[in-house]
Design an enzyme around this catalytic site. Structure first.
Site, short mmCIF file in Angstrom:
data_model
loop_
_atom_site.label_atom_id
_atom_site.label_comp_id
_atom_site.label_asym_id
_atom_site.label_seq_id
_atom_site.Cartn_x
_atom_site.Cartn_y
_atom_site.Cartn_z
CB SER A 225 -0.98 0.01 1.19
OG SER A 225 -0.31 0.23 2.39
NE ARG B 239 15.49 -12.07 4.44
CZ ARG B 239 15.69 -13.21 5.10
NH1 ARG B 239 14.70 -13.81 5.71
NH2 ARG B 239 16.89 -13.74 5.16
CG HIS C 198 9.50 1.25 12.19
ND1 HIS C 198 9.62 -0.12 12.08
CD2 HIS C 198 9.18 1.49 13.47
CE1 HIS C 198 9.41 -0.67 13.25
NE2 HIS C 198 9.13 0.28 14.12
CG ASP D 129 12.89 -0.96 12.62
OD1 ASP D 129 12.88 -0.87 11.37
OD2 ASP D 129 12.33 -1.87 13.24
C1 GAR Z 1 3.69 -0.72 6.76
O1 GAR Z 1 2.89 -0.44 7.85
C2 GAR Z 1 5.15 -0.46 7.08
O2 GAR Z 1 5.34 0.65 7.91
C3 GAR Z 1 5.51 -1.73 7.79
O3 GAR Z 1 4.90 -2.75 7.05
C4 GAR Z 1 3.72 -2.22 6.46
C5 GAR Z 1 3.77 -2.51 4.99
O4 GAR Z 1 2.55 -2.15 4.40
N1 GAR Z 1 6.92 -1.92 7.87
C6 GAR Z 1 7.51 -2.57 8.84
O5 GAR Z 1 6.92 -3.05 9.79
C7 GAR Z 1 9.01 -2.68 8.69
N2 GAR Z 1 9.61 -3.05 9.93
P1 GAR Z 1 2.43 -2.04 2.85
O6 GAR Z 1 3.05 -3.32 2.25
O7 GAR Z 1 0.97 -1.98 2.60
O8 GAR Z 1 3.17 -0.81 2.40
#
Ligand code: GAR
Length: 203
Positions: free
Chosen positions: A8, A83, A101, A137
């Protein structure tokens, strides 16, 4: 753009568009990630590099680096890329890679941030775009957005409120970086003086 799932945030970048940047490649370490279909639908080239197909992290990251360089990538955006990248890759892309993040860093590094925020009873939660460093992070913060935590919040409701803000701040951060409006100085992100002729030759 590196992703592992839904995509997204990739969609938010595709929708935002801008004269100063474009999404030139979407890479996933997960075959069939929904984000790849979003990229394809927008005509963005995609690559799948399943990390399990490689002999180890170094081989995976070599292939990833080669794919990015072959596409002349200037800024690597990690959005839901699940990853951890090793120090060699991170050093090669230092100050040319950002991650989004789902927390107000340095709070709640790692996974499951929304549940942990609710358990901690914080009044505010949010998201952070930061330059990537070898430490998970962590890294100079480009932009953050905060959302209130409501007394009756669920993990899902809070996650959705944060995600909506992720979709605002990621294009904002990419635009600032693409336009040279920010730079890293002493491991802090600072605004570049718009009067600086190096940035704005018309000044
Ligand atoms: C998002 O909320 C992003 O911040 C998080 O994964 C989701 C991906 O959503 N990232 C992490 O947790 C990284 N540690 P998306 O695939 O719909 O963009």
């Amino acid at each position: 753009m590196l992703l592992s799932g839904r995509g997204s945030n990739l969609q938010a970048l595709l929708d935002a568009g801008a004269a100063s940047w474009r999404v030139a490649l979407a890479v996933s370490n997960v075959a069939g990630a929904a984000g790849l279909a979003r990229a394809e639908a927008a005509g963005v080239p995609v690559r799948t590099l399943p990390h399990g197909d490689f002999a180890g992290r170094a081989a995976f990251e070599e292939a990833l680096d080669a794919a990015l360089r072959a596409a002349d990538i200037e800024l690597v955006v990690l959005a839901g890329f699940m990853r951890v990248l090793g120090p060699d890759f991170v050093a090669r892309w230092r100050d040319r890679s950002v991650n989004i993040h789902p927390s107000l860093l340095p709070a709640f590094r790692g996974l499951d941030t929304h549940r942990r925020a609710l358990e901690a009873g914080v009044g505010w939660h949010g998201c952070t775009v930061h330059f990537v460093r070898a430490e998970l992070d962590a890294g100079p913060i480009v932009v953050q957005a905060a959302v209130p935590v409501r007394p009756d919040d669920t993990v899902e409701a809070l996650a959705a409120r944060v995600l909506a803000r992720e979709h605002d701040v990621l294009p904002l951060a990419v635009g600032w970086i693409a336009e040279g409006r920010v730079k890293v100085e002493n491991e802090r992100v600072v605004a570049v003086d718009p009067g600086d002729p190096a940035v704005n030759p018309s000044q």
